[in-house]
Design a protein around this motif. Structure first.
Motif, short mmCIF file in Angstrom:
data_model
loop_
_atom_site.label_atom_id
_atom_site.label_comp_id
_atom_site.label_asym_id
_atom_site.label_seq_id
_atom_site.Cartn_x
_atom_site.Cartn_y
_atom_site.Cartn_z
N PHE A 98 -3.90 6.97 1.77
CA PHE A 98 -3.22 5.71 1.44
C PHE A 98 -1.73 5.77 1.77
O PHE A 98 -1.14 4.77 2.16
N HIS A 102 0.13 2.77 3.95
CA HIS A 102 0.81 1.85 3.05
C HIS A 102 2.26 2.27 2.86
O HIS A 102 2.55 3.45 2.69
N SER A 103 3.19 1.31 2.89
CA SER A 103 4.59 1.62 2.63
C SER A 103 4.99 1.12 1.26
O SER A 103 4.30 0.28 0.66
N ASP A 106 5.43 -2.65 0.92
CA ASP A 106 4.23 -3.43 1.18
C ASP A 106 3.58 -3.79 -0.16
O ASP A 106 3.35 -2.93 -1.00
N THR A 108 0.59 -5.03 -0.51
CA THR A 108 -0.85 -4.88 -0.40
C THR A 108 -1.34 -3.77 -1.32
O THR A 108 -0.71 -2.72 -1.42
N LEU A 110 -4.37 -1.18 -1.86
CA LEU A 110 -5.53 -0.54 -1.25
C LEU A 110 -6.33 0.12 -2.36
O LEU A 110 -5.75 0.71 -3.29
N SER A 123 -3.99 2.25 -4.72
CA SER A 123 -2.62 2.54 -4.29
C SER A 123 -1.59 2.03 -5.29
O SER A 123 -0.44 2.43 -5.26
N VAL A 175 -9.08 -4.15 0.13
CA VAL A 175 -7.65 -4.47 0.28
C VAL A 175 -7.39 -5.82 -0.38
O VAL A 175 -8.14 -6.77 -0.17
#
Length: 180
Positions: A98, A102-103, A106, A108, A110, A123, A175
């Motif tokens: 992850f 993924h930053s 971000d 989002t 996960l 995440s 997601v």
């Protein structure tokens, strides 16, 4: 004492000395402080021809986290020699994967879901906690608007891609992107 049972697959400290053969019991002296794990997975694996795939808490990994275990009975010349268990700390693997996807900026989320739609890893444990049940997260979902924790998300769920022909457990990637 005397033995009242031939085999016990899940003995307890109070009754462990009553069985001649204790599977998954780590101490012949019935000590709860045994250094050998007390896990019924040993008995399950010994009674199975193929490998056994398990994801749960286990005495085989002492830190109390759930662990992914692949176990198999080891035989030679039709005699059972023991049980081989490969233990994977799934949380460590997921964190690594992850982190690459993924930053921190971000939004989002996960997650990895089991076959029942329960979150195994996330995440962002504040937005989608481990253990949460995501209703309607089937392997066919693509681009649906879902509500979770009082918020709306655009959600996509997909099956894992097989690795060297092995598809693994019926887990799915999920997601969620916040819509606000």
């Amino acid at each position: 004492g005397f033995h009242t049972n031939y085999q016990s697959n899940a003995p307890t400290a109070a009754a462990c000395d009553k069985s001649i053969y204790n599977l998954g019991w780590g101490s012949s002296e019935c000590s709860p402080d045994a250094t050998v794990p007390n896990d019924p997975l040993v008995a399950t694996t010994l009674s199975t021809d193929g490998y056994v795939e398990t994801y749960r808490h286990s005495d085989l990994v002492p830190d109390g986290r759930r662990v992914l275990i692949y176990s198999h009975r080891v035989t030679s010349d039709r005699q059972t020699l023991g049980v081989l268990c490969l233990c994977f700390r799934l949380e460590d693997e997921c964190e690594s994967i992850f982190a690459r996807l993924h930053s921190e900026t971000d939004w989002t989320v996960l997650s990895l879901l089991d076959a029942r739609g329960e979150v195994i890893f996330s995440s962002d444990a504040y937005q989608v906690p481990v253990g949460a049940k995501l209703a309607g997260a089937s392997s066919e979902d693509s681009g649906n608007i879902v509500r979770f924790g009082g918020r709306e998300f655009l959600a996509v769920t997909c099956k894992a891609q097989p690795y060297q022909g092995y598809a693994g457990p019926a887990w799915r990637g999920h997601v969620m992107v916040p819509l606000e």
